[in-house]
Design an enzyme around this catalytic site. Structure first.
Site, PDB file in Angstrom:
ATOM      1  N   ASN A  48      10.232  -9.637  -3.878  1.00 36.08           N
ATOM      2  CA  ASN A  48      10.462  -9.688  -2.488  1.00 36.08           C
ATOM      3  C   ASN A  48      11.468 -10.743  -1.974  1.00 36.08           C
ATOM      4  O   ASN A  48      11.469 -11.308  -1.085  1.00 36.08           O
ATOM      5  CB  ASN A  48       9.141 -10.170  -1.962  1.00 36.08           C
ATOM      6  N   SER A  49      12.395 -10.683  -3.088  1.00 38.02           N
ATOM      7  CA  SER A  49      13.694 -11.557  -2.526  1.00 38.02           C
ATOM      8  C   SER A  49      14.475 -10.896  -1.542  1.00 38.02           C
ATOM      9  O   SER A  49      14.264  -9.654  -1.491  1.00 38.02           O
ATOM     10  CB  SER A  49      14.664 -11.719  -3.968  1.00 38.02           C
ATOM     11  N   ARG A  50      15.211 -11.832  -0.811  1.00 43.53           N
ATOM     12  CA  ARG A  50      15.681 -10.871   0.604  1.00 43.53           C
ATOM     13  C   ARG A  50      17.082 -11.616   0.921  1.00 43.53           C
ATOM     14  O   ARG A  50      17.361 -12.593   0.269  1.00 43.53           O
ATOM     15  CB  ARG A  50      14.629 -11.112   1.743  1.00 43.53           C
TER      16      ARG A  50
ATOM     17  N   SER B 274       5.574  -2.777   5.358  1.00 45.68           N
ATOM     18  CA  SER B 274       6.711  -3.552   4.669  1.00 45.68           C
ATOM     19  C   SER B 274       7.110  -2.899   3.077  1.00 45.68           C
ATOM     20  O   SER B 274       6.433  -2.356   2.355  1.00 45.68           O
ATOM     21  CB  SER B 274       6.140  -4.875   4.246  1.00 45.68           C
ATOM     22  N   ALA B 275       8.589  -3.140   3.033  1.00 40.69           N
ATOM     23  CA  ALA B 275       9.322  -2.732   1.732  1.00 40.69           C
ATOM     24  C   ALA B 275       8.937  -1.113   1.421  1.00 40.69           C
ATOM     25  O   ALA B 275       8.826  -0.550   0.277  1.00 40.69           O
ATOM     26  CB  ALA B 275       8.522  -3.421   0.715  1.00 40.69           C
ATOM     27  N   CYS B 276       8.712  -0.361   2.454  1.00 42.03           N
ATOM     28  CA  CYS B 276       8.667   1.176   2.377  1.00 42.03           C
ATOM     29  C   CYS B 276       9.917   2.035   2.899  1.00 42.03           C
ATOM     30  O   CYS B 276       9.717   3.128   2.966  1.00 42.03           O
ATOM     31  CB  CYS B 276       7.233   1.594   2.914  1.00 42.03           C
ATOM     32  N   GLY B 277      10.951   1.483   3.154  1.00 41.44           N
ATOM     33  CA  GLY B 277      12.181   2.128   3.361  1.00 41.44           C
ATOM     34  C   GLY B 277      12.543   2.194   4.885  1.00 41.44           C
ATOM     35  O   GLY B 277      13.789   3.090   5.094  1.00 41.44           O
TER      36      GLY B 277
ATOM     37  N   GLY C 222      19.818   9.070   0.978  1.00 44.41           N
ATOM     38  CA  GLY C 222      20.765   9.713   2.028  1.00 44.41           C
ATOM     39  C   GLY C 222      20.189  11.311   2.335  1.00 44.41           C
ATOM     40  O   GLY C 222      20.236  11.726   3.486  1.00 44.41           O
TER      41      GLY C 222
ATOM     42  N   ASP D 207      13.652  -2.971  11.446  1.00 43.94           N
ATOM     43  CA  ASP D 207      12.402  -3.570  11.414  1.00 43.94           C
ATOM     44  C   ASP D 207      11.550  -3.725  12.399  1.00 43.94           C
ATOM     45  O   ASP D 207      10.178  -3.440  12.331  1.00 43.94           O
ATOM     46  CB  ASP D 207      12.491  -4.826  10.797  1.00 43.94           C
TER      47      ASP D 207
ATOM     48  N   LYS E 212       7.876 -11.488  12.923  1.00 47.57           N
ATOM     49  CA  LYS E 212       6.589 -10.913  12.870  1.00 47.57           C
ATOM     50  C   LYS E 212       5.530 -11.525  13.825  1.00 47.57           C
ATOM     51  O   LYS E 212       4.997 -10.835  14.662  1.00 47.57           O
ATOM     52  CB  LYS E 212       6.014 -10.948  11.485  1.00 47.57           C
TER      53      LYS E 212
ATOM     54  N   ARG F 198       4.512 -13.014   2.990  1.00 43.90           N
ATOM     55  CA  ARG F 198       3.818 -13.198   3.942  1.00 43.90           C
ATOM     56  C   ARG F 198       2.499 -13.394   3.453  1.00 43.90           C
ATOM     57  O   ARG F 198       1.889 -12.708   2.552  1.00 43.90           O
ATOM     58  CB  ARG F 198       3.816 -11.934   5.233  1.00 43.90           C
TER      59      ARG F 198
ATOM     60  N   HIS G 258       6.611  -1.921  14.485  1.00 46.25           N
ATOM     61  CA  HIS G 258       7.094  -2.290  12.997  1.00 46.25           C
ATOM     62  C   HIS G 258       8.129  -1.042  12.933  1.00 46.25           C
ATOM     63  O   HIS G 258       7.624  -0.309  11.984  1.00 46.25           O
ATOM     64  CB  HIS G 258       6.103  -2.445  12.067  1.00 46.25           C
TER      65      HIS G 258
ATOM     66  N   TYR H 110       8.799 -19.278   4.377  1.00 48.50           N
ATOM     67  CA  TYR H 110       9.109 -18.021   3.803  1.00 48.50           C
ATOM     68  C   TYR H 110       9.157 -17.133   5.016  1.00 48.50           C
ATOM     69  O   TYR H 110       8.206 -16.736   5.685  1.00 48.50           O
ATOM     70  CB  TYR H 110       8.325 -17.424   2.749  1.00 48.50           C
ATOM     71  N   GLY H 111      10.345 -16.398   5.084  1.00 53.36           N
ATOM     72  CA  GLY H 111      10.452 -15.291   6.127  1.00 53.36           C
ATOM     73  C   GLY H 111       9.460 -14.884   7.286  1.00 53.36           C
ATOM     74  O   GLY H 111       9.507 -15.811   8.121  1.00 53.36           O
TER      75      GLY H 111
END
Ligand code: GTP
Ligand code: SPV
Ligand code: MN
Length: 587
Positions: free
Chosen positions: A369-371, A250-253, A496, A279, A208, A71, A228, A199-200
């Site tokens: 940031n590949s998805r 973003s990208a935090c789990g 887990g 998401d 988004k 983004r 989000h 992109y995304g």
């Protein structure tokens, strides 16, 4: 041929076609034949590579332009009438000025191409939560991703009827010129313009742009929340399922927590988790005074690196069929790989840029940031409530970010308003999901910094006001899975094992477990977190994870003060008061 007689849709498609001048306008119906033909065409044109049909049936591989991998927040705009309404955290330009810029860029941009009309619904068609949109695009990649990520198809035309109540989205890959890349929202017109990226979150406009930026404005006006957040169902040994939402940047789990597999000790006792969303959540007050949530999406646009049979087998399994992989490593046998999948990087593969790749070179094979774009229905633990048009009732809201220091493993806010405060001061170290310096700390309130479509302080006020609409509000928590020691090793094993923290959260929701009160909120005592079977976390470490140090918080509080100063007079008094309490604690 147009698949609708809705005048508002027809007029708008014509207006866009007159501007972009495609060779042809293609009205999509979302049928499998239509999508199959588009996939074939994408393969012929080199947009997609068909993957190994035996090992990855129905899967395709895509490389984005190397200048277009995340983004672009610096080129994302909220163009409401007054700058003041966009607030200090959004880029703004006067609507007419922006429209003039966009008109020049879109002018004739689809000549030689087709313009696809994508009818789609965010959440189940016909549900009380559902909102409809049309995305016009010249990118087949976008069409095929939207077909996975949304409910796309001709029933949207039927559900909409003659109504003007839909979100307009115009997307063009144009020349992929990063200097002319714009992601623009006109909240007063319910319209989105995206150009020069494919992109995304820049280009799949249902995600988004619509489900967060535009929907946050709709939520403000209509009395609900667009967030989000993941949505997770946690089934206890008695069989009771409790639903929680969690907002992490973003990208935090989020994807990982949404697909959590209980540790063996918990599994044996009968714990199980169900994924409703990974998401985005839309939350509305229900007739019972609780907050109810749906996931408006229909698929996962998940971070590939780090996804493994160990860290997230459910996500990995979700990508084993009918999935599009973007910017990962392409193996000779027509399968894929990425960093963190396993310890055996392929030696005869191509990297995300299409170059021969040597894993020993030290260069990453997959973009960070590949998805993957995977249908939600593929997920082994997808919730039976996934398609429930009423959503699920939410017992807890969990905020969290990536914080190497200072922020404890978990704490509970003292009230709804204090929970809004907790969300408003969230900070996180930056990731590769957006442009910028990875690792730098930034305040990302409610994980919505890049996604709130209006003034952030008005958004906090809206959150505060929501309390009046829900007699039985969710309890609010903050978590941090990312504390590290001096050497940079994670103190908490995460994934887990996070269920151990969730169990405490569920216990707090039904008042069955202890805590200590601190100025930050309620923290578990070490004995309140069940560590059975988890020898890797020594008692000392846990004690450190669940303690707060006013000296460490002194710097934090100073930073929060600077963060709050941006919002001036608009900062709600309730939040000011909460900060004052923290200030008197740290001295
Ligand atoms: P977006 O799709 O960008 O909104 O991100 P997301 O929040 O869904 O992120 P995701 O779940 O894909 O997490 C991405 C990264 O966080 C990966 O590198 C994971 O390995 C890491 N991660 C997820 N959960 C944990 C955890 O509990 N502990 C640690 N240490 N890392 C985690
Ligand atoms: C995020 O960055 O938060 C994502 C990926 O979920 S994107 O759809 O590109 O925004
Ligand atoms: Mn996201």
């Amino acid at each position: 041929m147009a698949l609708t007689s809705n005048k508002h849709v027809l007029d708008w498609v014509k207006e866009c076609a007159d501007l972009c001048r495609p060779d042809e306008v293609v009205w999509l119906d979302g049928s499998e034949e239509e999508l199959a033909a588009l996939r074939r065409q994408a393969v012929e044109e080199g947009i997609l590579i068909k993957l190994n049909e035996e090992k990855l049936p129905g899967c395709y591989y895509h490389r984005s332009n190397p200048n277009d991998v995340a983004r672009v927040e610096s080129r994302t705009f909220i163009c409401c009438e007054k700058q003041e309404d966009a607030g200090p955290t959004n880029n703004w330009m006067a609507p007419d000025e922006m429209k003039a810029i966009l008109r020049d860029i879109y002018d004739g941009c689809m000549t030689g191409r087709k313009m696809y009309v994508i009818p789609y619904s965010m959440s189940v068609v016909g549900s009380p939560f559902a909102k409809y949109g049309f995305e016009l695009t010249d990118s087949i990649y976008v069409v095929l991703n939207m077909a996975i990520m949304t409910r796309m198809g001709k029933d949207v035309y039927d559900a909409l009827g003659d109504s003007p109540d839909f979100i307009k989205g115009l997307h063009s890959a144009a020349q992929m010129d990063p200097e002319k890349r714009y992601i623009v929202h006109f909240p007063q017109e319910n319209s989105i313009f995206s150009v020069n990226s494919a992109y995304g979150g820049n280009a799949l406009l249902g995600k988004k742009c619509f489900a967060l930026r535009i929907a946050s404005c709709l939520g403000r006006d209509e009395g609900w929340l667009a967030e989000h957040m993941l949505i997770l169902g946690i089934q206890d040994p008695q069989g009771k399922i409790t639903y929680v939402c969690a907002a992490f940047p973003s990208a935090c789990g989020k994807t990982n927590l949404a697909m959590l597999i209980p540790p063996e000790y918990y599994r044996k006792k009968g714990w199980k988790c169900w994924t409703v969303g990974d998401d985005i959540a839309w939350l509305r007050p229900g007739p019972d005074g609780r907050l109810w949530a749906v996931n408006p999406e229909n698929g996962f646009f998940g971070v590939a690196p780090g996804t493994s049979a160990k860290s997230n087998p459910n996500a990995l399994e979700s990508t084993r069929k009918n999935t599009i992989f973007t910017n990962v490593v392409l193996k000779k046998d027509g399968t894929v790989w990425w960093e963190g999948m396993d310890k055996n990087p392929p030696t005869d593969a191509e990297d995300w840029k299409g170059n021969p790749w040597d894993p020993a070179s030290g260069v990453k094979g997959a973009h960070p940031n590949s998805r993957f774009t995977a249908p939600a229905k593929n997920c082994p633990c997808v919730s039976p409530e996934f398609d429930n048009p009423q959503g699920v009732p939410i017992s807890a809201i969990i905020f969290g970010g990536r914080r190497a220091r200072t922020v404890p493993l978990v704490y509970q806010s003292k009230s709804w308003a204090h929970g809004v405060f907790t969300g408003s001061i969230m900070g996180s170290e930056k990731t590769a999901a957006a442009e910028g310096q990875v690792g730098e700390l930034r305040r990302d309130p409610m994980a919505m910094l890049p996604f709130c479509g209006y003034h952030m302080a008005d958004y906090w006020q809206h959150w505060l006001d929501m309390e009046g609409k829900i007699s039985d509000p969710p309890k609010i928590f903050n978590v941090n899975w990312f504390r590290t020691d001096e050497k940079g090793n994670f103190l908490w094993p995460g994934f887990g094992e996070n269920l151990r923290v969730l169990e405490w959260i569920l216990g707090r929701c039904k008042d069955s477990v202890g805590a200590v009160e601190t100025p930050l909120g309620y923290l578990p005592r070490p004995e309140d977190i069940d560590l059975t079977g988890l020898d890797e976390v020594p008692a000392d470490t846990l004690r450190e994870l669940v303690s707060v140090d006013p000296a460490a918080w002194k710097g934090e509080v100073a930073d929060i003060r600077t963060h709050y100063a941006k919002f001036g007079d608009k900062l709600p008094q309730a939040l000011r008061d909460c900060l004052k309490d923290l200030e008197s604690w740290v001295g």
